[in-house]
Scaffold this active site. Structure first.
Site, PDB file in Angstrom:
ATOM      1  N   THR A   1       0.838  -1.199   0.000  1.00  0.00           N
ATOM      2  CA  THR A   1       0.000   0.000   0.000  1.00  0.00           C
ATOM      3  C   THR A   1       0.876   1.252   0.000  1.00  0.00           C
ATOM      4  O   THR A   1       1.938   1.271   0.632  1.00  0.00           O
ATOM      5  CB  THR A   1      -0.929   0.029   1.225  1.00  0.00           C
ATOM      6  OG1 THR A   1      -0.140   0.069   2.420  1.00  0.00           O
ATOM      7  CG2 THR A   1      -1.814  -1.209   1.256  1.00  0.00           C
TER       8      THR A   1
ATOM      9  N   GLY B   1      -1.510  -2.869  10.487  1.00  0.00           N
ATOM     10  CA  GLY B   1      -2.229  -2.637  11.730  1.00  0.00           C
ATOM     11  C   GLY B   1      -3.733  -2.697  11.545  1.00  0.00           C
ATOM     12  O   GLY B   1      -4.255  -3.167  10.523  1.00  0.00           O
ATOM     13  N   ASP B   2      -4.448  -2.173  12.544  1.00  0.00           N
ATOM     14  CA  ASP B   2      -5.910  -2.230  12.532  1.00  0.00           C
ATOM     15  C   ASP B   2      -6.509  -1.458  11.364  1.00  0.00           C
ATOM     16  O   ASP B   2      -7.537  -1.851  10.810  1.00  0.00           O
ATOM     17  CB  ASP B   2      -6.457  -1.678  13.854  1.00  0.00           C
ATOM     18  CG  ASP B   2      -6.089  -2.564  15.043  1.00  0.00           C
ATOM     19  OD1 ASP B   2      -6.114  -3.794  14.885  1.00  0.00           O
ATOM     20  OD2 ASP B   2      -5.775  -2.020  16.119  1.00  0.00           O
TER      21      ASP B   2
ATOM     22  N   THR C   1      -5.197  -0.979   8.294  1.00  0.00           N
ATOM     23  CA  THR C   1      -5.044  -1.773   7.078  1.00  0.00           C
ATOM     24  C   THR C   1      -6.051  -2.913   7.062  1.00  0.00           C
ATOM     25  O   THR C   1      -6.701  -3.191   6.044  1.00  0.00           O
ATOM     26  CB  THR C   1      -3.622  -2.357   6.981  1.00  0.00           C
ATOM     27  OG1 THR C   1      -2.676  -1.299   7.113  1.00  0.00           O
ATOM     28  CG2 THR C   1      -3.404  -3.066   5.658  1.00  0.00           C
TER      29      THR C   1
ATOM     30  N   THR D   1       0.132  -0.366  15.785  1.00  0.00           N
ATOM     31  CA  THR D   1       0.328   0.104  17.154  1.00  0.00           C
ATOM     32  C   THR D   1      -0.418  -0.763  18.167  1.00  0.00           C
ATOM     33  O   THR D   1       0.151  -1.191  19.164  1.00  0.00           O
ATOM     34  CB  THR D   1      -0.152   1.563  17.293  1.00  0.00           C
ATOM     35  OG1 THR D   1       0.561   2.381  16.369  1.00  0.00           O
ATOM     36  CG2 THR D   1       0.078   2.086  18.704  1.00  0.00           C
TER      37      THR D   1
ATOM     38  N   GLU E   1     -11.604   4.568  12.089  1.00  0.00           N
ATOM     39  CA  GLU E   1     -12.032   5.492  11.039  1.00  0.00           C
ATOM     40  C   GLU E   1     -13.110   6.411  11.602  1.00  0.00           C
ATOM     41  O   GLU E   1     -14.029   5.948  12.295  1.00  0.00           O
ATOM     42  CB  GLU E   1     -12.577   4.717   9.836  1.00  0.00           C
ATOM     43  CG  GLU E   1     -11.574   3.761   9.208  1.00  0.00           C
ATOM     44  CD  GLU E   1     -10.341   4.466   8.708  1.00  0.00           C
ATOM     45  OE1 GLU E   1     -10.484   5.527   8.056  1.00  0.00           O
ATOM     46  OE2 GLU E   1      -9.222   3.975   8.969  1.00  0.00           O
TER      47      GLU E   1
END
Length: 290
Positions: free
Chosen positions: A37, A61-62, A64, A90, A269
């Site tokens: 990415t 991570g979360d 992605t 993280t 998000e």
């Protein structure tokens, strides 16, 4: 078998780590395709194009993982590849929920075991999440975290942001409905609708928590300041959590009505709205687990 690897270099994935992961799993596959990415939306796009692969391996991570889930949910159920996670972010909250090793080569070894487990997915209007939906204190904490603290302190940065938000949290009014049934109406300091079992690396420790039972965990509280800290500590220490201010129930569907737009956090998000329709999509994805 064929595997697609989606790797996010910005999450801390080095070429050395990528090489170690590939070296651990390459004997499983006839073909491995690697896609890295570069910007937001790449993982979503790659996942939408993954229907011809047996396994989709996420190194990141979360954030992605959240993009990958939203991409996969656009595919028909039988087209969705089984997902393997190599934690590189993280918090890695859903990887923790699956009890995956945080060390990359150990996580890659889990993929070699080929043990599969169905996992539920949260649907929020037209979006999807694995871990949680947060409003109020939860959303404000993750939104206000200092980028420098996140990079240098990791999960401790989330803790520091939470303490700051305890001092500034303002209650807001919500109505929770299930069809024509009014489940709750009143002021709250936060709303948590969860499927996973970790939030900012901290275990939620809800007795009924499961990511494969077809149910959402809904928690809300009207307490702020010290009473809120006391309640959270009681939960973490396994003490009596009974309180008129603290509410927890399960449901497969809940509609959230807010008196005014609030910041919503869906697996990291953020956006603003005054209405949410949240439901569980039972056993929508398959993961490789210990």
């Amino acid at each position: 078998m064929r595997a697609l690897i989606i790797s996010n270099p910005k999450s801390g994935t080095s070429e050395t780590m990528l090489g170690e992961v590939i070296g651990t799993i390459e004997s499983l596959y006839e073909e491995i395709i690697i896609k890295k990415t570069q910007e937001i939306g790449d993982a979503l796009r790659f996942a939408k194009e993954s229907g011809s692969f047996d396994h989709l391996i996420v190194i990141g991570g979360d954030g992605t993982l959240n993009e990958v889930v939203n991409g996969l949910m656009t595919l028909e159920l039988e087209e969705r590849p089984t997902i393997g996670i190599i934690p590189a972010g993280t918090c890695n909250d859903f990887a923790r929920a699956l009890e995956l090793p945080i060390q990359p080569t150990q996580a890659a070894s889990i993929i070699k075991s080929n043990h599969e487990q169905h996992v539920d997915v949260i649907q929020v209007d037209e979006m999807y999440a694995l871990n949680f939906v947060g409003v109020g204190l939860i959303a404000d904490t993750s939104r206000q975290i200092d980028p420098g603290e996140k990079e240098s302190l990791g999960s401790i940065g989330y803790f520091l942001a939470t303490i700051r938000q305890f001092r500034e949290a303002d209650p807001f009014q919500i109505r929770l409905r299930r069809g024509d049934e009014l489940l709750y109406e009143g002021d709250v300091s936060f709303l948590y609708v969860g499927n996973g079992s970790y939030l900012g690396t901290v275990p939620t420790k809800l007795e009924t928590q499961s990511f494969s039972d077809g149910m959402l965990e809904v928690v809300h509280s009207s307490s702020i300041g010290f009473p809120m800290i006391r309640q959270l500590l009681a939960q973490q220490l396994g003490l009596d959590q009974k309180s008129e201010e603290w509410n927890h129930f399960q449901t497969s569907y809940v509609e959230v009505e807010l008196n005014e737009p609030q910041v919503i956090d869906i697996d990291g998000e953020h956006f603003e709205t005054d209405h949410l329709a949240i439901q569980i999509r039972e056993q929508a994805l398959m993961f490789l687990t210990p």
